[in-house]
Design an enzyme around this catalytic site. Structure first.
Site: not given
Ligand code: DGL
Length: 266
Positions: A42-43, A75, A152, A184-186
């Site tokens: 998404y970033g 995001t 991922e 970022c939650t990842h």
């Molecule tokens: N995990 C998401 C975030 O906290 C999205 C990261 C991504 O897909 O770039 O921003």
């Protein structure tokens, strides 16, 4: 009381960091998780694209009768949530405000680092929310484009990941930060390696913990806690590759993930 599920979404496995906290703090709750793996990362997406995804995912979650929605994505919490929360028919919360609160409580020297996606850094959301609480704090941000594809793919260690950490976190450490928000939650899945590379004395903030605290308050105040915790449901949906989400998701979260359903909303 309500035994309806909580809706949770992210671009992929990142929101599982929020699920992890949810399972620890509110294990009796049901939830529906949506990983938009067809559009990860998404970033690097535009505002328009992010709004389109968010509208479709929220409509899907509402169709699942969710009682509340957690935007388990830094995001979307930064870019779309400020607009979406005006019209969402159920309580909706994101990770940025809770993460900012946790960072302000954690810092001792007044210098906070934030690592996040390019879209989150561009939005300035963390800096604004941290400074709204304490304007005297200094905030230093870095966008970390290489982290999400590595996570991922389940690559949480090794030279490639270590090199990326040094490249992104090193300059923030040089600014003298004592607290680093994993914005970022990842990223909390990289926390052990970040701690190792950064050395002692750096507090890592995972916004998921404070987000689930806020969720718990919303459920309690709204009398929405699950009254049948023995009958909870945990569903996982993705828009893209369900097999890799199943494999990496189980590696990160364990066998809570029993089945992954593929559903295309677009
Ligand atoms: N995990 C998401 C975030 O906290 C999205 C990261 C991504 O897909 O770039 O921003």
């Amino acid at each position: 009381m309500s035994n309806r599920p909580i809706g949770i979404f992210d671009s992929g496995v990142g929101g599982l960091t929020v699920v992890k906290s949810l399972l620890e703090r509110l294990p009796g709750e049901s939830f529906v998780y949506y990983g938009d793996t067809a559009h990860v990362p998404y970033g690097s997406k535009s505002r328009e694209e992010l709004f389109q995804y968010a509208h479709d995912i929220i409509a899907f979650l509402l169709h699942q009768q969710v009682k509340t929605i957690v935007v388990a994505c830094g995001t979307h919490s930064s870019v779309t949530l400020p607009e979406l929360e005006k019209s969402c028919p159920v309580p909706i919360l994101g990770v940025v405000k809770p993460g900012a609160r946790a960072a302000v409580s954690a810092t001792r020297c007044g210098k906070v680092g934030v690592i996040a996606t390019q879209a989150t850094v561009n939005s300035g959301s963390y800096t604004k929310n941290i400074k709204d609480i304490d304007p005297s704090l200094d905030v230093y941000s870095a966008a970390c484009a290489r982290f999400v594809p590595l996570i991922e793919a389940g690559i949480l260690s090794g030279p490639e990941t270590e090199q990326a950490i040094e490249e992104y976190v090193g300059p923030l450490l040089s600014q003298g930060i004592d607290t680093l928000v994993l914005g970022c939650t990842h990223y909390p899945f990289l926390a052990p390696l970040i701690s190792r590379c950064a050395g002692q004395g750096l507090t890592l903030v995972d916004p998921a913990c404070e987000t689930v605290e806020e969720l718990s308050e919303i459920l309690r105040k709204g009398d929405l806690l699950n009254d049948r915790p023995d009958r909870n449901q945990r569903e996982f949906y993705v828009s893209g590759n369900d097999e890799s989400f199943y494999i990496v998701g189980r590696m990160l979260l364990g066998d809570v993930i029993r089945k992954v359903h593929r559903v295309d909303l677009y």
